[in-house]
Design a protein around this motif. Structure first.
Motif, PDB file in Angstrom:
ATOM      1  N   ARG A  96       0.824  -1.186   0.000  1.00  0.00           N
ATOM      2  CA  ARG A  96       0.000   0.000   0.000  1.00  0.00           C
ATOM      3  C   ARG A  96       0.870   1.253   0.000  1.00  0.00           C
ATOM      4  O   ARG A  96       0.567   2.244  -0.654  1.00  0.00           O
ATOM      5  N   ARG A 115      -8.533  -5.719   1.499  1.00  0.00           N
ATOM      6  CA  ARG A 115      -8.273  -6.601   2.639  1.00  0.00           C
ATOM      7  C   ARG A 115      -9.405  -7.608   2.722  1.00  0.00           C
ATOM      8  O   ARG A 115     -10.522  -7.329   2.291  1.00  0.00           O
ATOM      9  N   VAL A 117     -11.873  -9.326   5.265  1.00  0.00           N
ATOM     10  CA  VAL A 117     -12.335  -9.159   6.638  1.00  0.00           C
ATOM     11  C   VAL A 117     -13.215 -10.359   6.959  1.00  0.00           C
ATOM     12  O   VAL A 117     -14.170 -10.644   6.234  1.00  0.00           O
ATOM     13  N   THR A 119     -16.026 -12.304   8.852  1.00  0.00           N
ATOM     14  CA  THR A 119     -17.191 -12.106   9.706  1.00  0.00           C
ATOM     15  C   THR A 119     -17.705 -13.488  10.069  1.00  0.00           C
ATOM     16  O   THR A 119     -17.206 -14.485   9.538  1.00  0.00           O
ATOM     17  N   GLY A 122     -18.723 -15.467   6.914  1.00  0.00           N
ATOM     18  CA  GLY A 122     -17.826 -15.624   5.785  1.00  0.00           C
ATOM     19  C   GLY A 122     -16.923 -14.416   5.642  1.00  0.00           C
ATOM     20  O   GLY A 122     -16.854 -13.569   6.525  1.00  0.00           O
ATOM     21  N   ALA A 123     -16.236 -14.370   4.485  1.00  0.00           N
ATOM     22  CA  ALA A 123     -15.273 -13.285   4.294  1.00  0.00           C
ATOM     23  C   ALA A 123     -15.883 -12.168   3.462  1.00  0.00           C
ATOM     24  O   ALA A 123     -16.697 -12.396   2.575  1.00  0.00           O
ATOM     25  N   ARG A 124     -15.467 -10.981   3.775  1.00  0.00           N
ATOM     26  CA  ARG A 124     -15.936  -9.822   3.054  1.00  0.00           C
ATOM     27  C   ARG A 124     -14.714  -9.096   2.506  1.00  0.00           C
ATOM     28  O   ARG A 124     -13.654  -9.124   3.123  1.00  0.00           O
ATOM     29  N   ILE A 125     -14.839  -8.457   1.370  1.00  0.00           N
ATOM     30  CA  ILE A 125     -13.705  -7.702   0.824  1.00  0.00           C
ATOM     31  C   ILE A 125     -13.850  -6.254   1.276  1.00  0.00           C
ATOM     32  O   ILE A 125     -14.858  -5.609   0.990  1.00  0.00           O
ATOM     33  N   ALA A 126     -12.844  -5.791   1.998  1.00  0.00           N
ATOM     34  CA  ALA A 126     -12.868  -4.388   2.397  1.00  0.00           C
ATOM     35  C   ALA A 126     -11.914  -3.622   1.497  1.00  0.00           C
ATOM     36  O   ALA A 126     -10.802  -4.068   1.250  1.00  0.00           O
ATOM     37  N   VAL A 127     -12.393  -2.526   0.960  1.00  0.00           N
ATOM     38  CA  VAL A 127     -11.566  -1.718   0.060  1.00  0.00           C
ATOM     39  C   VAL A 127     -11.367  -0.345   0.685  1.00  0.00           C
ATOM     40  O   VAL A 127     -12.344   0.333   1.002  1.00  0.00           O
ATOM     41  N   ASP A 128     -10.112   0.039   0.891  1.00  0.00           N
ATOM     42  CA  ASP A 128      -9.833   1.397   1.351  1.00  0.00           C
ATOM     43  C   ASP A 128      -9.409   2.220   0.147  1.00  0.00           C
ATOM     44  O   ASP A 128      -8.385   1.941  -0.468  1.00  0.00           O
ATOM     45  N   ALA A 129     -10.219   3.203  -0.175  1.00  0.00           N
ATOM     46  CA  ALA A 129      -9.927   4.007  -1.362  1.00  0.00           C
ATOM     47  C   ALA A 129      -9.376   5.355  -0.949  1.00  0.00           C
ATOM     48  O   ALA A 129      -9.881   5.982  -0.020  1.00  0.00           O
ATOM     49  N   LEU A 149     -16.347  -0.831  -8.373  1.00  0.00           N
ATOM     50  CA  LEU A 149     -16.657  -1.591  -7.165  1.00  0.00           C
ATOM     51  C   LEU A 149     -18.048  -2.221  -7.238  1.00  0.00           C
ATOM     52  O   LEU A 149     -18.269  -3.301  -6.696  1.00  0.00           O
TER      53      LEU A 149
ATOM     54  N   THR B 134     -23.153 -10.746   4.848  1.00  0.00           N
ATOM     55  CA  THR B 134     -21.838 -10.776   4.214  1.00  0.00           C
ATOM     56  C   THR B 134     -21.956 -11.181   2.756  1.00  0.00           C
ATOM     57  O   THR B 134     -21.291 -10.620   1.885  1.00  0.00           O
ATOM     58  N   PRO B 138     -20.977  -8.132  -0.168  1.00  0.00           N
ATOM     59  CA  PRO B 138     -19.638  -8.710  -0.009  1.00  0.00           C
ATOM     60  C   PRO B 138     -18.503  -7.681  -0.099  1.00  0.00           C
ATOM     61  O   PRO B 138     -17.379  -8.018   0.222  1.00  0.00           O
ATOM     62  N   VAL B 139     -18.804  -6.503  -0.544  1.00  0.00           N
ATOM     63  CA  VAL B 139     -17.741  -5.495  -0.689  1.00  0.00           C
ATOM     64  C   VAL B 139     -18.061  -4.304   0.195  1.00  0.00           C
ATOM     65  O   VAL B 139     -19.210  -3.866   0.279  1.00  0.00           O
ATOM     66  N   GLU B 140     -17.022  -3.820   0.858  1.00  0.00           N
ATOM     67  CA  GLU B 140     -17.211  -2.711   1.789  1.00  0.00           C
ATOM     68  C   GLU B 140     -16.145  -1.669   1.457  1.00  0.00           C
ATOM     69  O   GLU B 140     -14.976  -1.999   1.323  1.00  0.00           O
ATOM     70  N   VAL B 141     -16.553  -0.448   1.285  1.00  0.00           N
ATOM     71  CA  VAL B 141     -15.615   0.574   0.822  1.00  0.00           C
ATOM     72  C   VAL B 141     -15.479   1.680   1.849  1.00  0.00           C
ATOM     73  O   VAL B 141     -16.459   2.080   2.477  1.00  0.00           O
ATOM     74  N   THR B 142     -14.275   2.163   2.010  1.00  0.00           N
ATOM     75  CA  THR B 142     -14.058   3.395   2.766  1.00  0.00           C
ATOM     76  C   THR B 142     -13.301   4.346   1.859  1.00  0.00           C
ATOM     77  O   THR B 142     -12.223   4.018   1.387  1.00  0.00           O
ATOM     78  N   VAL B 143     -13.883   5.484   1.586  1.00  0.00           N
ATOM     79  CA  VAL B 143     -13.209   6.448   0.718  1.00  0.00           C
ATOM     80  C   VAL B 143     -12.624   7.535   1.590  1.00  0.00           C
ATOM     81  O   VAL B 143     -13.316   8.110   2.432  1.00  0.00           O
ATOM     82  N   GLU B 144     -11.344   7.791   1.385  1.00  0.00           N
ATOM     83  CA  GLU B 144     -10.738   8.882   2.123  1.00  0.00           C
ATOM     84  C   GLU B 144     -10.184   9.901   1.145  1.00  0.00           C
ATOM     85  O   GLU B 144      -9.670   9.547   0.089  1.00  0.00           O
ATOM     86  N   PRO B 236     -20.595  -0.303  -2.082  1.00  0.00           N
ATOM     87  CA  PRO B 236     -20.242   0.555  -3.228  1.00  0.00           C
ATOM     88  C   PRO B 236     -21.368   1.495  -3.652  1.00  0.00           C
ATOM     89  O   PRO B 236     -21.107   2.581  -4.166  1.00  0.00           O
TER      90      PRO B 236
END
Lengths: 366, 623
Positions: A96, A115, A117, A119, A122-129, A149, B134, B138-144, B236
């Protein structure tokens, strides 16, 4: 007899003279021409501004691709999705920090760090943008990232469909040849157009308030009454002038929209609607002007009452603004036409009521 | 000016108006406003549904898309529609098995994109009820939001959604004072125009999606961004680009009360002029400034009280504490602009009708002045043209530099002063009770303070804030054009600059001549031209101070406001050239002004062309 009388009475020459005088007095006052010109200018500009803004928000307007650095555990999955899509140019990064360094240097428009994550389901895709702050391109970057996304989300849902009871509705293909106007199509017809159409009736009513209270405050009504016309005729004349000027202004706005490439359907019905609303506002203005006799009071009451009426129209099955939008965009249903008819009738009845109030009014008491 | 007399007149104004607006009127108004407040939740809740049924779709009940069309009121389902309806324009979309057929029109393609979005919303709504969240999301976003090319920016990891990391709100704001001098303005050549904004610009990383509540884009998920947050997160579908709804809402919240106020203010000012009512006040032993000040004070205080309540409550909603002082200070110039423009309008207008149209014009122009630049709150210095931007930024909890505050409040304040000054020149018997045409009144207002040639120069300086404000407004309006074509925007700005500046330098000379203040000789024309040109040059140098605050980051603004001055090595030439320009063009106009109106207009046109040619030369030479 009761039906014929008002019509012939309205057409009588004294009323026509006063109406003509009101309109020609308006056009002689160059200020009004100036004010109209400025309104026109601002309206032209605001629609222009909207078009300018849309180009900021519309991905298809800007040709360039958004350069995205991708890192983290789900990197490959995200890059696979991105490569299928237009407008996004993905570059893999091993860390990163590396991607962020390129972002800082301005080589990338955005950084996506993925990443997994866990739960309990199951698994979740975390995206830091990371996207640029304070930049006009931020909008475009976010729009593109969102598309990317959403596509990732859609594919992930498909993979996990066994765990879902509801199977998502298939998303239709994206259009290829949509022009940048499309996104603001709705805005133009449902907000801009009703606003432009309802402004002239509002001003008409306001001018009638001025016209009546000024005659009362200056005492010039006395002079008019020396002439062989009744108070009703004077009032009719003032009202007709102001009612007729509203659809003319509306026609001007429609012409402006047309010049901007926005076609408007059912022009005749729209003008009827504007005339009806102008009749209503004018009747309200007349009544308040005669009732209070001073501009300050009458204008205050007039603006609050008209705003209230406009808000209260929300209880109708279809708001008049919505009626105008549906007519203009050519989606009018039978209900819309009934609405236009009903508004016209209500306007006519209100105006008749105000006239009968004027008839019974003792001119000496004003 | 005697405070005691001024206050007495203010008290009369309040008492007279309390009589003018009797209790019944006030009561009715209050009832109506309460009623309006009662229906407004209905409107806000989308009860109006302006978009309802504007697109019509033909879909069978067994289609997967039936639920989508049914759940979205924007679409009306036409039963039994077929291909012919699509061709005749009776429907826009026809669902045919798995494909969707679209009418060949703009409306059709608008309907189609709307329908796509509707499908996404529908899916998210349905999935929100799933047991396995979940799998559903299935996708979780954080925009900074992060500054680019900002050294020392790599602080820390982002943690999930809810916590905001502290540093961002404040850190960037120091950027204005040093970052702006080397401004990005000239490097804007890389295709996308906004080159300026990344050069150390004001606020640190705070962008938020939308205003309070209703405007948020996402239908499910947690995080609708609120005021003061600099992150958005969620699924999203929840991330949406920042859209200036917030400033739109703000503009309306702050500006609408002013519209009611200026109606009353305009009425009371104009009614002094009806039937010579103001005569009594004029012959009483008070100065006209007392009268004007006294009659204006209640409206000013009333407006500030209302705006204060709005500012404090907005601040409370946004930040959960007490505050809003900067907002209140920022709104003050707007209030004064509204009042002063209405005052001047009431001095010009001959009748209530004229006043109404002038009021409408004032409302439209000033609302766009307050609103249009504030749209670009997130994107740089151009936003600071509007004082409302200060309000938006304070609400977002960002630090504001003193220079930013000065830059956005001083020009409108000075312009308000100018309007009051011009109007009070007309507050005398021969103008108050006179039915003269509007242009005549304007010339009167300009000619009143002029009796010697040097007054012409001073008048030019006094007019500079107005010139400045109108140029700023033009820049803000043309900012959108700049996105399309920098060249076109620059040329348009230069045209506006030339027209406004040439009239500002010469209109009062013409006005003075119509009142026979000066001899109509060539020598006098040259003297007046030099006075006006030098005055403008001096005033412009003062205005340049504002430019140092950071407006030069906007490429076109630089070209416009400096009158084409470049920061070049040959400083002397660059200082002298604009001085020469202003003197020459002002003299050209002054020569025409000694003749008829037609000869004046012809001369101004020549001056404008000269000015424009000069500016274009300088700009193209620099670029």
């Amino acid at each position: 007899m009761p039906l014929r009388n008002p019509i012939t009475a309205l057409a009588s020459s004294a009323r026509a003279t006063i109406a003509g005088r009101e309109i020609s007095a308006l056009s002689r006052e160059k200020t009004i021409v100036l004010a109209l010109a400025i309104q026109l200018f601002i309206a032209a500009f605001s629609s222009f501004l909207v078009v300018g803004l849309t180009s900021l928000y519309d991905p298809s307007a800007e040709g360039g691709e958004v350069a995205v650095g991708v890192s983290g555990e789900e990197r490959d999955k995200l890059i696979r999705v991105a490569e299928e899509m237009q407008g996004v140019d993905p570059t893999p990064y091993s860390s990163r920090a590396g991607a962020l360094a390129a972002f800082e240097d301005g080589d990338l428009n955005a950084v996506l760090h993925t990443r997994q994550v866990q739960t309990d389901q199951g698994a979740r895709i975390a995206v830091d943008a990371e996207v640029p702050a304070d930049s006009l391109e931020t909008t475009l970057v976010i729009v593109r990232l969102q598309e990317l996304l959403l596509e990732l989300e859609r594919q992930e849902r498909a993979v996990r469909s066994d765990n879902l009871e509801f199977s998502p509705v298939e998303l239709p293909e994206e259009q290829q040849d949509s022009d940048d106007f499309t996104q603001y199509f709705t805005f133009t017809y449902t907000i801009l157009l009703p606003l432009l159409l309802f402004l002239p009736p509002f001003i008409s009513g306001s001018v009638v308030v001025d016209s009546v209270t000024e005659e009362l405050e200056r005492g010039t009504l006395e002079l008019l009454r020396v002439a062989p016309v009744s108070l009703t005729e004077i009032v009719d004349g003032k009202a007709i002038g102001m009612i007729l000027i509203a659809p003319l202004q509306a026609l001007l706005w429609l012409g402006l929209l047309w010049a901007n490439g926005i076609t408007v359907a059912n022009v005749g019905l729209l003008l009827l609607l504007v005339t009806a609303i102008a009749t209503l506002t004018t009747a309200v203005g007349l009544f308040l002007g005669l009732l209070t006799g001073t501009r300050q009071k009458a204008q205050l009451l007039y603006s609050t009452l008209v705003l209230l009426l406009f808000g209260a129209a929300a209880v109708l099955p279809e708001h008049p603004a919505s009626t105008a939008a549906l007519l203009a965009v050519d989606s009018a249903s039978l209900g819309t036409l009934v609405h236009v008819g009903a508004i016209t009738v209500v306007a006519g009845v209100t105006f008749a009521l105000v006239r009968s109030y004027v008839d019974r009014l003792d001119p000496e008491s004003l | 000016m005697k405070p005691r007399k001024l206050l007495r007149i203010a008290r009369w104004e309040v008492q007279k108006n309390a009589g003018g607006l009797d209790r019944r009127t006030v009561a009715i108004t209050v009832v109506m406003i309460v009623l309006f407040a009662a229906v407004s939740p209905l409107i806000a809740a989308g009860g109006v549904g302006l978009e309802d049924g504007i697109y019509r779709v033909g879909v069978d009940e067994d289609s997967q898309y039936y639920g989508v069309a049914q759940s979205d009121p924007t679409f009306e389902i036409v039963a039994g529609a077929d291909e012919r309806d699509l061709r005749t324009g009776d429907i826009e979309l026809l669902v045919d098995g798995r494909t969707i057929r679209v009418a060949d029109s703009r409306k059709g393609s608008a309907a189609y994109s709307e329908f796509r979005e509707s499908v996404q919303r529908y899916n998210n709504q349905q999935l929100a009820g799933e047991a396995n969240q979940t799998a559903a999301f299935p996708v979780e976003v954080t925009v900074e939001f992060r500054e680019q090319s900002d050294p020392g920016g790599t602080d820390g990891q982002t943690d999930d959604g809810t916590t905001t990391d502290g540093g961002n709100g404040g850190d960037g704001s120091g950027g204005t004072d040093d970052g702006s001098t080397d401004g990005g303005a000239t490097d804007g050549s890389d295709g996308d125009t906004d080159g300026g904004t990344d050069g150390g610009e004001t606020d640190g990383g705070s962008t938020d999606g939308s205003g309070d509540g209703g405007t948020a884009g996402g239908s499910v998920g947690s995080a609708a961004p609120t005021l003061g947050q600099d992150q958005i997160s969620g699924s999203p579908a929840d991330i949406s680009p920042p859209f200036p709804f917030q400033s739109l809402v703000l503009a309306f919240v702050f500006v609408i009360p002013l519209n009611f106020l200026i109606q009353a203010y305009g009425s009371t000012m104009l009614s002094e002029r009806l039937n010579r009512r103001g005569e009594l006040m004029l012959v009483s032993p008070v100065s006209r400034l007392d009268i004007i000040g006294g009659k204006t004070l209640p409206y000013f205080l009333g407006a500030m009280a209302v705006e204060g309540v709005i500012a404090v409550s907005l601040f409370y909603i946004a930040q959960g504490g007490l505050g809003g002082a900067i907002s209140l200070f920022a709104v003050m110039p707007i209030v004064l602009l509204f009042l002063s423009a209405t005052f001047l309008g009431a001095m010009f207008a001959r009748s209530f009708k004229e006043l109404t149209f002038i009021t409408v014009t004032i409302t439209v122009v000033l609302t766009s002045y307050a609103f249009v630049p504030a749209i670009f709150t997130e994107s740089g210095a151009v936003a600071l043209i509007s004082p409302l931007t200060l309000v938006v930024r304070e609400l977002q909890g960002e630090a504001l530099t003193l220079s930013a505050v000065v830059f956005s409040t001083l020009p409108p304040l000075l312009t308000a002063g100018l309007f009051f000054g011009l109007g009070s020149g007309l507050y005398r018997e021969e103008d108050l009770f006179d039915q003269r045409s509007l242009p005549g009144k304007v010339l009167d207002a300009l000619a009143v303070p002029i009796s010697r040639p040097r007054h012409v120069g001073i008048m030019t300086i006094v007019l500079i804030p107005f010139v400045f404000v109108s140029q700023l407004l033009a820049i803000a309006l043309l900012f959108a054009v700049q996105q399309v074509s920098v060249q076109l925007a620059t040329v348009l700005i230069l045209v506006v600059v030339a027209v406004v500046e040439e009239f500002a330098k010469s209109l009062h000379i013409y006005a003075a001549h119509t009142h026979n203040r000066f001899e109509r000789t060539m020598r006098m024309a040259v003297i007046l031209g030099i006075a006006s040109g030098v005055g403008f040059f001096v005033g412009e140098k003062i205005a340049l101070l504002a430019q140092l605050v950071g407006l030069q980051e906007v490429a076109t603004a630089e070209a416009g406001l400096s009158g084409g001055i470049a920061q070049g090595p040959i400083l002397l030439l660059f200082l002298l050239a604009p001085l020469m320009l202003h003197v020459v063009t002002a003299t050209i106009s002054a020569v025409g002004a000694k003749g008829s109106r037609r000869s004046y207009l012809a001369a101004v046109t020549v001056a404008i062309v000269v000015h424009l040619a000069y500016n274009l030369t300088v700009v193209s030479a620099v670029a």
